[in-house]
Motif scaffolding. Structure first.
Motif, short mmCIF file in Angstrom:
data_model
loop_
_atom_site.label_atom_id
_atom_site.label_comp_id
_atom_site.label_asym_id
_atom_site.label_seq_id
_atom_site.Cartn_x
_atom_site.Cartn_y
_atom_site.Cartn_z
N LYS A 158 0.84 -1.20 0.00
CA LYS A 158 0.00 0.00 0.00
C LYS A 158 0.88 1.26 0.00
O LYS A 158 1.88 1.33 0.72
CB LYS A 158 -0.91 0.01 1.23
CG LYS A 158 -1.82 1.22 1.32
CD LYS A 158 -2.83 1.08 2.45
CE LYS A 158 -2.24 1.26 3.81
NZ LYS A 158 -3.26 1.36 4.88
N PHE A 159 0.48 2.24 -0.80
CA PHE A 159 1.10 3.55 -0.80
C PHE A 159 0.01 4.57 -0.45
O PHE A 159 -1.01 4.65 -1.14
CB PHE A 159 1.67 3.89 -2.18
CG PHE A 159 2.82 3.02 -2.60
CD1 PHE A 159 4.13 3.40 -2.37
CD2 PHE A 159 2.59 1.81 -3.25
CE1 PHE A 159 5.19 2.60 -2.77
CE2 PHE A 159 3.64 1.00 -3.65
CZ PHE A 159 4.94 1.39 -3.41
N VAL A 160 0.23 5.35 0.60
CA VAL A 160 -0.69 6.41 0.99
C VAL A 160 -0.10 7.73 0.48
O VAL A 160 1.01 8.12 0.87
CB VAL A 160 -0.89 6.44 2.52
CG1 VAL A 160 -1.83 7.57 2.91
CG2 VAL A 160 -1.43 5.10 3.00
N ILE A 161 -0.84 8.40 -0.40
CA ILE A 161 -0.28 9.45 -1.24
C ILE A 161 -0.86 10.81 -0.88
O ILE A 161 -2.08 10.97 -0.82
CB ILE A 161 -0.52 9.09 -2.72
CG1 ILE A 161 0.25 7.80 -3.05
CG2 ILE A 161 -0.14 10.23 -3.64
CD1 ILE A 161 -0.07 7.20 -4.38
N THR A 162 0.03 11.77 -0.64
CA THR A 162 -0.40 13.11 -0.22
C THR A 162 -0.47 14.11 -1.37
O THR A 162 -1.25 15.05 -1.31
CB THR A 162 0.56 13.68 0.84
OG1 THR A 162 1.85 13.90 0.26
CG2 THR A 162 0.71 12.73 2.02
N ASP A 163 0.37 13.92 -2.41
CA ASP A 163 0.45 14.91 -3.49
C ASP A 163 1.12 14.29 -4.71
O ASP A 163 1.45 13.10 -4.69
CB ASP A 163 1.22 16.16 -3.02
CG ASP A 163 2.60 15.83 -2.44
OD1 ASP A 163 3.19 14.79 -2.82
OD2 ASP A 163 3.09 16.62 -1.62
N VAL A 164 1.35 15.08 -5.75
CA VAL A 164 1.92 14.55 -6.99
C VAL A 164 3.35 14.05 -6.78
O VAL A 164 3.78 13.09 -7.43
CB VAL A 164 1.85 15.60 -8.12
CG1 VAL A 164 2.79 16.79 -7.84
CG2 VAL A 164 2.14 14.96 -9.47
#
Length: 214
Positions: A145-151
């Protein structure tokens, strides 16, 4: 090996993420975590909790007659007796998953457990803690899993997926940080790049917001 664990909560809810999303599941949330991710939504599990014998945990889980059990935190692997709990849950026939930050080795986790490895992105503030040797332990039944905040997080995550050939190892999950990155924006990036990952949002947040024990 010790036979008790510090537990924040044990509760029955719908799985909000991963490949079993939507299924009724018992969650065993352990107390304590060595990381301090900027977007953490379970900081209440950093401290406190109650020390409970593994036998009592098993009895509580059994009372819900579940098919699925998820052991989470905090960081469950920070308490070594969790390995015994995972083994005994599997022995009882449950479909068991372990949600782990990826900052501690998964080498000794029972192979019957489905590991959900949360590789920390730069936006978490904890990406330097990732133990990339855990990738070699991944099986087809595991998930990353990758939890992504921005580009910038998205580009970094895409690079890790490609560098380690993660999509050829197991399911890969991309999630937007709730109330930070617009879910539709992340979906558009995935589609634009034809990235073979599973987009997910936190179902429990949609249903119940930040309510504990849901």
């Amino acid at each position: 090996m010790l036979r008790d664990l510090r537990i924040t909560e044990i509760f029955y809810s719908l799985q909000g993420e991963t490949r079993t999303v939507g299924w009724p599941t018992v969650f065993v949330r352990l107390t304590g975590c060595p990381l301090r991710c900027r977007y953490c939504d379970t900081a209440y599990a950093f401290h406190g909790g109650e020390r409970i014998p593994i036998e009592t945990v098993l009895e509580k889980v059994s009372s819900y007659t579940p098919r699925f059990v998820t052991v989470t935190g905090g960081e469950p692997l920070a308490q070594p007796p969790v390995l015994r709990l995972l083994e005994e849950l599997c022995d009882r026939g449950y479909e068991v998953s372990l949600e782990t930050s990826g900052a501690l080795s998964t080498r000794d986790v029972d192979p019957r457990v489905g590991v959900v490895l949360d590789l920390k992105t730069p936006g978490s503030g904890e990406s330097a803690r990732n133990v990339y040797a855990n990738i070699e332990q991944l099986r087809a039944t595991d998930q990353v899993k990758f939890v992504i905040t921005d580009v910038q997080d998205y580009d970094w995550s895409r690079g890790i997926v490609e560098r380690y050939g993660l999509c050829g190892r197991c399911d890969v999950l991309f999630s937007p940080v709730h109330d930070s990155l617009e879910a539709g924006q992340l979906a558009d990036w995935i589609l634009r790049d034809r990235l073979p990952v599973r987009f997910q949002i936190q179902l429990h947040k949609v249903l119940w917001g930040d309510t504990r024990g849901r």
